[in-house]
Design an enzyme around this catalytic site. Structure first.
Site, mmCIF file in Angstrom:
data_model
loop_
_atom_site.group_PDB
_atom_site.id
_atom_site.type_symbol
_atom_site.label_atom_id
_atom_site.label_comp_id
_atom_site.label_asym_id
_atom_site.label_seq_id
_atom_site.Cartn_x
_atom_site.Cartn_y
_atom_site.Cartn_z
ATOM 1 N N GLU A 79 -4.244 -0.417 5.708
ATOM 2 C CA GLU A 79 -3.070 0.015 7.152
ATOM 3 C C GLU A 79 -3.309 0.989 8.327
ATOM 4 O O GLU A 79 -3.042 2.086 8.147
ATOM 5 C CB GLU A 79 -1.640 -0.484 7.343
ATOM 6 C CG GLU A 79 -1.272 -1.557 6.677
ATOM 7 C CD GLU A 79 0.883 -1.427 6.900
ATOM 8 O OE1 GLU A 79 1.395 -2.307 6.632
ATOM 9 O OE2 GLU A 79 0.906 -0.458 5.555
ATOM 10 N N GLU B 269 0.544 -9.006 0.760
ATOM 11 C CA GLU B 269 1.466 -8.275 0.640
ATOM 12 C C GLU B 269 2.204 -9.746 1.112
ATOM 13 O O GLU B 269 1.942 -10.427 1.966
ATOM 14 C CB GLU B 269 2.065 -7.084 1.539
ATOM 15 C CG GLU B 269 1.059 -5.736 1.258
ATOM 16 C CD GLU B 269 1.544 -4.800 1.911
ATOM 17 O OE1 GLU B 269 3.008 -5.028 2.813
ATOM 18 O OE2 GLU B 269 1.116 -3.501 1.787
#
Length: 955
Positions: free
Chosen positions: A420, A495
């Protein structure tokens, strides 16, 4: 303190370049355990410590001062009373103003003494992790500076030391330039968080090397720096100098995999040093849009794992790691993503030994750039640092301390550039660096999936990455990826199944897709364990420490509890990750191996049950070659349960461990008993209607249209009315369902509008409503009375403004003596329409306390889906419910769970709270995942039917 402000610029000062991790020994006996050898000296233990509010407060002569406090090393200062804990997810904990950090920057003076002998050679000090950066002084002299919290920092301190006693002084800063690159979703800790030790090494020694293997048994050893060495492998010894490469060949090699983590011994000898390496022969590559390990299109059944202990924070022990790995094996996990930084080096060696596929992730996350101003567009702002060349050196540097250090570990099958941090030139440079440094593994990074394909299709499909990685995609979107003709990369979910609170309900949805195509490489649950801190036996999370910036309980998002207790949701993961597919086809059980490299040798036990009681059992050994399917004949029965267990110890698993379990319940297994019709006597007493059916009297309140009293032979049964209910205590995955709060669904109450008495029934037309809105739900209910029971039929329809219902059914409370529960439904653990992979429909007996699942933040729990019969009793009176419903019987009410923020705040039990739902919403994973599928939502109109009976228990 007039130290250079190294903490506001990139790079280190005088720290040695990263090298492959190893601990040398002075004798061959300890070559594979250098920490037990004579060249290793641990500096863990008690250190002196002094806290300053700022590095500007540190006096110039601080090295001459003795700190007033003590602290264990490794540890986190926040857990020793020297700073407040803080949990933030996306937010930076400091103002966004790189490279600067606040002037009031907590600074910790650590001090330790150590002794050196006279016959030393070169002395090195090694720090395996210091958060966030530090200045190092030896005997009062400045040695160097290092940052990157999870890197190994090594300094040559030979010229700063002398025989006898020596002193270390360190200044550890809470924040530094690296803080902008370490914005990981976790509690933020400070201090010497990993091991510290000395290495005594020869003047000339090997500095760095790389080991590479091929499936044909070729083992390459590349000498990357230092003195000439001898390398011994399979009793063959070869000399090698810096810049040279030697090869060994294993005939008919036994390949390393998570299924069979076989390791060969390799020993490096150089000037009195011995270094042992465990070599796993394996390949890891992407070809034709498919990921292959050893030439096979394996599936990565993974979890994301932080280093975390609820008592010690980021400072974890070898035993902590082993506990995690053992539990992962028990739950069929075969892959780990190190989120979002490299784990300590011993973690990788244990994964080599016990067999785990590791995505090793660099210490990089710049998530906070998306919140650097309050109005920024999240995705448009994400690339801010990733596309700015000023940050390239720092981002590439962080790859070095992952790749170079861990390159010799066979468990590491994929490199991850970080997490991220947006996408841009700096990320591309990082990918190019990793590929140039190591050509034996593919490279992963999720951020490229956010490139706007419609706006820049060429860029989307041409990134220098080897996977198309996603987090929490919609199910239909995910399933369609395999059909993208332009896509050349395999797909991975780095994820998914966000495991916060009661959930996730996604395993079946995702794995039906993953199992259907080799294009899908696998998926990693977010995340392995809750990150609540345990203080005085109680759980705490963000906001509990006086922070004015925090993300609440979003850190309580593990598939396991923070104490590593196996939760009901963990069994869902175990089922999804089973090494076999077991399916029932009539009286045939089909078992197909999901393994690629090793046979499965296990004991198959088939259990035959009726009414919850076992009446037959058959056992036989089973041996399945990789991908083989066998069929086993069964006999007729109501319920059949198949269990596969190990017949010998295997790595971290022991003989008898269950690796797979499946069940089949015959249709029509439950048959309702005959119900006698009787004369029903009605009494209309103003507000109330009494209906007496033989020995049981039911009272209906005309104001609400609800049964407010049931009196049997032993007296009143209900402690509160059998009330219409649509509310459930919001689970964490309901946090984005804002309509529930906006529509004030928790406050809905029933208002009867029409009531009619017939021969044996009462019919009610009513509404569920609350101020200030128009009625939310309209219903027609019919209560039909028979001997000792009432049949309830409800037709309902939600108003047009109601977007979604949490549930629809009834709630009531009983005396707390009603504690013993028996039911026929999906169990034995809590189950929901979308969370019952691991459940088997059968008859179960339990208690109210055991039905409750205590989530750190209280929420809906304990429901049992697909129930056809339930009984709850106090030993004298039994209440039974028949139909097709979900139910729970719990020690706390739906509003107790709604209104309390921590499990330790729940009140003492005063009653048993029974809820019966015609429909209960699925649990999903919408706290950070896709919206709940419509097929798992509560219908906005429908019908429910149940029968409620009261009887003496001994009847």
């Amino acid at each position: 303190m007039k130290a250079e402000r190294y903490f506001e610029r990139t790079g280190s000062v005088n720290a040695l370049p990263p090298r492959a991790y190893f601990v040398p020994s002075g004798n061959e006996h300890d070559a594979f355990d250098g920490r037990s050898g004579d060249r290793f000296t641990s500096l863990n233990g008690t250190w002196k410590i002094e806290k300053y509010e700022s590095i500007l407060d540190v006096p110039d002569n601080f090295c001459e001062l003795k700190p007033s406090g003590e602290i264990p090393v490794p540890s986190c200062v926040q857990l020793h009373g020297m700073d407040k804990n803080q949990y933030v997810n996306v937010w930076y904990p400091i103002p966004y103003d790189p490279p600067f950090v606040p002037n009031e920057n907590p600074t910790y003076h650590y001090q330790k003494t150590f002794k050196l002998g006279k016959n030393r050679e070169r002395t090195y000090i090694v720090f395996e992790g210091v958060d966030s950066c530090f200045y190092l002084y030896i005997n009062g002299k400045f040695v160097g500076f290092s940052q990157i919290s999870h890197r190994i920092s090594e300094f040559d301190i030979t010229d700063f030391t002398a025989p006898g006693e020596n002193k270390i002084d360190m200044l550890v800063l809470k924040w530094g330039y690296g803080t902008y690159f370490e914005d990981q979703d976790k509690l933020r800790f400070t201090g010497i968080i990993r091991d510290v030790y000395l290495l005594n090494r020869p003047e000339e020694h090997i500095e760095n090397y790389a080991i590479e293997t091929s499936m044909d048994g070729t083992v390459k050893f590349r000498h990357l720096g230092g003195a000439k060495a001898e390398v011994t492998f399979l009793k063959q010894t070869k000399e090698v100098s810096e810049g040279e490469e030697i090869t060994f060949k294993v005939e008919e090699p036994r390949l390393w995999s998570a299924e069979d983590p076989y390791l060969y011994n390799l020993v490096i000898k150089c000037n009195g040093e011995y270094i042992g390496e465990k070599v796993g022969i394996r390949t890891s590559e992407v070809k034709g849009g498919v990921y292959y390990l050893n030439g096979k299109p394996i599936k990565l059944m993974g979890v994301n794992r932080h280093d975390f202990n609820p008592h010690t924070g980021a400072a974890v022990t070898l035993n902590d790691i082993l506990t995690d790995l053992r539990l992962m094996k028990e739950l069929n996990v075969n892959a780990i993503r190190t989120s979002h930084y490299p784990s300590c080096p011993e973690f990788y060696k244990l994964c080599d030994r016990y067999g785990f596929y590791v995505i090793s992730e660099s210490d990089l996350e710049c998530h906070g750039v998306t919140t650097r101003d309050p109005y920024i567009d999240y995705f448009k702002g994400f690339d801010h640092m990733a596309d700015d060349e000023r940050y390239e050196a720092e981002i590439v540097e962080r790859q070095k301390h992952n790749v170079i250090v861990n390159r010799n570990r066979p468990c590491v099958i994929i490199w991850s550039l970080g997490n991220e941090s947006g996408y841009g030139k700096c990320i591309e440079a990082a990918a190019e660096y990793v590929k140039s440094e190591d050509k034996t593994r593919p490279v992963h990074y999720e951020g490229a999936s956010h490139i706007d394909k419609a706006e820049n299709e060429e860029k989307y499909y041409s990134t220098p990455l080897d996977f198309r990685s996603f987090m929490y995609p919609g199910y239909e979107e995910f399933a369609a990826l395999k059909d993208d003709k332009k896509e050349k990369l395999p797909v991975i979910l780095c994820e998914y199944c966000h495991a916060m609170g009661n959930g996730p309900g996604d395993f079946k949805e995702y794995w039906d897709t993953i199992n259907a195509s080799d294009r899908y490489a696998g998926a990693f649950v977010w995340e392995w364990c809750d990150h609540s801190l345990i203080i005085d036996g109680k759980h705490y999370y963000g906001g509990d420490f006086g922070e004015n910036l925090h993300d609440g309980n979003f850190c309580v998002d593990g598939i396991m509890s923070s104490e590593r207790e196996i939760t009901p949701k963990a069994f869902e993961m175990k089922k999804a990750y089973e090494p076999v597919f077991m399916t029932f086809d009539g009286n045939v059980l089909k078992i197909r191996s999901r393994q690629y490299f090793q046979p499965i040798n296990a004991l198959l036990t088939v259990i035959y049950k009726n009414d919850g009681k076992e009446f037959g059992r058959k056992q036989q050994p089973v041996s399945l070659a990789p991908n083989e399917e066998i069929e086993v004949g069964l006999v007729g029965s109501h319920v059949k349960i198949a269990s596969l267990t190990l017949t010998e110890d295997k790595g971290l698993l022991t003989d008898g461990h269950e690796i797979a379990r499946s069940g089949h319940t015959d249709d029509g297994c439950f048959k309702k008993g005959e119900v006698a019709v009787c004369e029903v006597v009605f009494a209309d007493n103003g507000r109330f209607i009494e209906a007496t059916a033989e020995d049981t009297k039911f009272t209906i309140d005309k104001t609400s249209g609800e049964i407010c009293s049931i009196v049997g032979k032993c007296g009143e049964i209900l402690s509160s009315p059998l009330s219409f209910n649509v509310w459930r205590a919001p689970i964490d995955n309901d946090r984005n369902t804002t309509s529930w709060k906006a529509e004030r669904l928790r406050y809905l109450r029933s208002e009867a509008r029409e009531i009619e008495i017939t021969d044996s029934a009462v019919k009610v037309k009513g509404i569920l409503c609350c101020a200030p809105f128009a009625p939310a739900v309209g219903y027609e209910a019919e209560y039909s009375f028979k001997v000792d029971r009432v049949d309830i039929k409800v037709d309902y329809k939600a108003a047009e403004y109601v977007k979604d219902l949490p549930s629809i059914g009834f709630i009531t409370s009983l005396d707390k003596s009603f504690n013993d529960v028996k039911y026929y439904g999906f169990g034995p653990n809590e189950s929901y329409i979308d969370r019952r992979l691991s459940s088997i429909k059968d008859v179960y007996e339990t208690t109210v306390d055991k039905m409750e699942v205590k989530y750190v933040k209280p929420q809906e729990n304990g429901s049992r889906y697909g129930t056809e019969f339930m009984e709850i009793t106090d030993g004298k009176t039994a209440i039974t419910v028949e139909g097709n419903f979900s139910f729970s019987a719990l020690p706390h009410s739906v509003f107790d769970y709604t209104d309390n923020m921590h499990d330790h705040e729940l009140p003492e039990r005063t009653a048993t709270h029974l809820r019966i739902d015609f429909y209960m919403s699925g649990v999903g994973s919408h706290s950070c995942g896709p919206e709940l599928k419509k097929c798992y939502a509560v219908p906005l109109s429908g019908r429910g039917e149940i029968s409620v009976a009261v009887s003496e228990k001994n009847k």
